[in-house]
Write an enzyme that holds these catalytic residues in place. Structure first.
Site, short mmCIF file in Angstrom:
data_model
loop_
_atom_site.label_atom_id
_atom_site.label_comp_id
_atom_site.label_asym_id
_atom_site.label_seq_id
_atom_site.Cartn_x
_atom_site.Cartn_y
_atom_site.Cartn_z
N ASN A 186 -36.88 51.56 0.78
CA ASN A 186 -36.65 52.91 1.31
C ASN A 186 -35.98 52.93 2.68
OD1 ASN A 186 -38.74 51.98 2.88
ND2 ASN A 186 -40.19 53.62 2.39
N ASP B 232 -41.75 46.58 0.68
CA ASP B 232 -42.72 47.47 0.06
C ASP B 232 -42.90 47.14 -1.41
OD1 ASP B 232 -40.39 48.67 -1.14
OD2 ASP B 232 -40.16 49.91 0.66
N ASP C 116 -59.25 34.80 1.19
CA ASP C 116 -58.92 34.44 2.55
C ASP C 116 -60.13 33.82 3.26
OD1 ASP C 116 -56.87 34.71 4.75
OD2 ASP C 116 -58.50 35.88 5.64
N GLU D 87 -58.93 29.97 0.11
CA GLU D 87 -58.35 29.32 1.27
C GLU D 87 -59.50 28.56 1.94
OE1 GLU D 87 -55.80 30.41 5.30
OE2 GLU D 87 -57.33 31.79 4.57
#
Length: 602
Positions: free
Chosen positions: A59, A65, A248, A302
């Site tokens: 955009n 995005d 994470d 992770e």
């Protein structure tokens, strides 16, 4: 006479019943083992990580995005990857580029809407690919509803969603702005992003824990309400059709609530000190029981602070925790602490051999040398000079896609994208860099030129520069005048449009490697053996499964090498080479600089 058993009574009632009995479904038999491994789709996958902020802007606002990702799904399908790992796409204030989550059930406004996400997911499924998303639940944003409430008062219902502690008396005894004596943090825990891991909050005169940025308070997993909140949000995304999670810093979720001071040895390697808390395995097993076991998912953690020897306790088949973890021994083999050092091939090879020795058929591995937290693979483990960038990038792809474990590629690896030529602190976006600059350069501990020179090799921003799609302005990433992070100026020479059109490109070579791996299970479930572990230039190993026997030969040097094969190794035919050469089937291999070959063995 013995009374009839319950089973006999049940059978009699079934015979007398007016309707036919309902037969229980017979569970499908488990697939036959392959070389001792239970075959599953995530072991056979090739994963491609998308960092949405830098992938494709649709955009014109300078920020990548979700519609931009959707527009490039054909590109990924043609490459041959079958799992996309999407870095955080959730609503966030972006203190740490999306790893500070404000709302787990909402898409970041800069990235689009939930409708955009649903369209992307449908497009991925239509192309017979899968999607895993980041699960960031060691911490939230300080703007998350839970923390906004938590910091209001000590008796707030959300107070113990996080870790709050009184400070220690300050020996200096200086009064603060309110006239009360100042305090010191509860202990000496450091933050990964510099400074103390504790932040004083004047509202209640207590400190909260943040192992990362000040705006990333750590969740208190000892609170069962927190754990159920996490399991609920996981179900939300899995019920949408997501196929799993990259988790994470997941080994940090369990803390010692006493928070003793770290010893000098622990302070030297506090990542290890923070991992493996007293209830880590309990919480991962509970997560598996309550969520993952009910879906056909891929989970990869992770694994900061988890050693190779500890890995089977997380990924072992009988442990019921995670499928895989990222072990950082290989990717950090060219670091001394935070400083760069040249890669050492025997050290790297020894890591892969050790993995093969420690992880048996019940513990699956991952293979990766790049991601959003590390510099570009060709600039780190290869040679990004004009002469050798292409062959060395192809060589590294050859290694990653033929080693033992599920391979993970990072966006731009397939193009041979390189590190950025940073010149000053103004070139960086990363909060870790900015905090380290304040702590080390502005205090006079490290000269600025030395600090910047090291970051050219090590900074996370090297991998976060926008994807280079074509030779137009900003590499075709955005129509905005300026992208959120500067495009590498070499985009006019290195870009996807040129590589897709070139049959000899890194992109098309990688696609052939992925197809080869998919066609031959020896590269997935086969045995691995390093033939010459001490050689400083040549990495040569076999992948064998029954009659499928392959030899991979990699010259990790810019100079030619005449390599004589052991007498026990008999070549049948050349399968692939990263150079356009005709190879004779002889016992001595005349390898060009950064040449990679795959042979079929007799």
């Amino acid at each position: 006479m013995k009374p009839p058993s319950l089973t006999t009574i049940a059978l009699a009632l079934a015979v007398l019943a007016p309707m036919a009995p309902v037969q229980a479904e017979t569970p499908a038999p488990a697939p036959a083992l392959i070389n001792g491994y239970q075959p599953t789709w995530w072991k056979e996958a090739v994963v491609y990580q998308v960092y949405p902020r830098s992938f494709k802007d649709s955009n014109g606002d300078g920020i990548g995005d979700i519609p931009g990702i959707t527009s490039k799904l054909d590109y990924l399908q043609k490459l041959g990857v079958n799992v996309i790992w999407l870095s955080p796409h959730y609503d966030s204030p972006n203190a740490d580029n999306g790893y500070d989550i404000r709302d787990y059930r909402k898409v970041m406004a800069e990235f689009g809407t939930m409708a955009d996400f649903d369209k992307m997911l449908a497009g991925i499924k239509q192309r017979h690919m899968r999607l895993i998303v980041d699960l960031v639940v060691n911490h939230t944003s300080d703007e998350h509803h839970w923390f906004v409430e938590s910091r209001k008062s000590k008796d707030n219902p959300y107070r113990d969603y996080y870790f709050w502690r009184d400070g220690k008396p300050d020996p200096a005894g200086k009064p603060g702005p309110d006239g009360k004596p100042t305090t010191l943090p509860p202990n000496n825990d450091p933050s990964f992003f510099s400074g103390s891991a504790w932040q004083f909050d004047p509202t209640t005169n207590q400190y909260y824990l943040h192992y990362f940025a000040v705006k990333q308070p750590d969740l208190n997993w000892d609170n069962p309400k927190v754990r159920e909140e996490v399991y609920s949000l996981m179900r939300f995304w899995l019920d949408k059709g997501v196929d799993g999670f990259r988790m994470d810093v997941i080994p940090l979720i369990s803390k010692n609530p006493a928070f003793p001071d770290l010893t000098p040895d622990q302070l030297h390697n506090y990542g290890n000190a923070y991992a493996n808390g007293p209830h880590m395995h309990d919480y991962l097993q509970e997560m598996n029981r309550n969520v993952m076991a009910k879906y056909d998912v891929m989970t990869v953690g992770e694994a900061l602070g988890i050693s190779l020897e500890q890995t089977p306790l997380i990924v072992g088949d009988n442990r019921h925790e995670l499928n895989m973890i990222f072990n950082f021994d290989a990717i950090r083999s060219n670091r001394t602490g935070r400083d760069f050092k040249p890669a050492d091939l025997p050290t790297l090879k020894a890591i892969y051999t050790r993995h093969a020795e420690v992880l048996d058929t019940h513990s699956w591995d991952t293979v990766f040398l790049s991601n959003h937290d590390n510099p570009r693979i060709v600039s780190t483990f290869g040679d990004d000079s004009p002469e050798f960038r292409v062959p060395s990038a192809k060589l590294l792809a050859t290694m990653l896609l033929t080693l033992r474990g599920t391979p993970f590629l990072y966006q731009g690896d397939e193009l041979g994208m390189t590190n950025y030529p940073f010149k000053s602190i103004a070139d960086f976006d990363d909060i870790e860099v900015k905090n380290a600059y304040k702590a080390n350069v502005l205090t006079g501990k490290i000269p600025e030129d030395v600090f910047i020179a090291n970051l050219r090799h090590t900074s996370r921003d090297n991998s976060r520069t926008p994807m280079q799609w074509d030779a137009s302005t900003n590499g075709g990433f955005t129509t905005a005048a300026k992208p959120w992070l500067a495009e590498n100026p070499n985009y006019t020479q290195i870009n996807a449009a040129a590589e897709v059109a070139d049959s000899n490109s890194i992109y098309n070579y990688t696609a052939k490697l992925i197809a080869l791996r998919r066609a031959h299970q020896a590269f997935v479930y086969g045995d691995y053996k390093d033939i010459d572990p001490d050689n400083k230039s040549i990495f040569i190993y076999t992948r064998t499964l029954g009659t499928e026997r392959y030899l991979v030969v990699l010259n990790f040097s810019p100079g030619p090498v005449a390599y004589t094969l052991p007498t026990s190794v008999k070549i049948n035919s050349l399968v692939m080479s990263n150079l356009d050469t005709t190879s004779l089937i002889t016992s001595t291999l005349n390898l060009a600089g950064w040449e990679a070959r795959i042979y079929k063995l007799q």
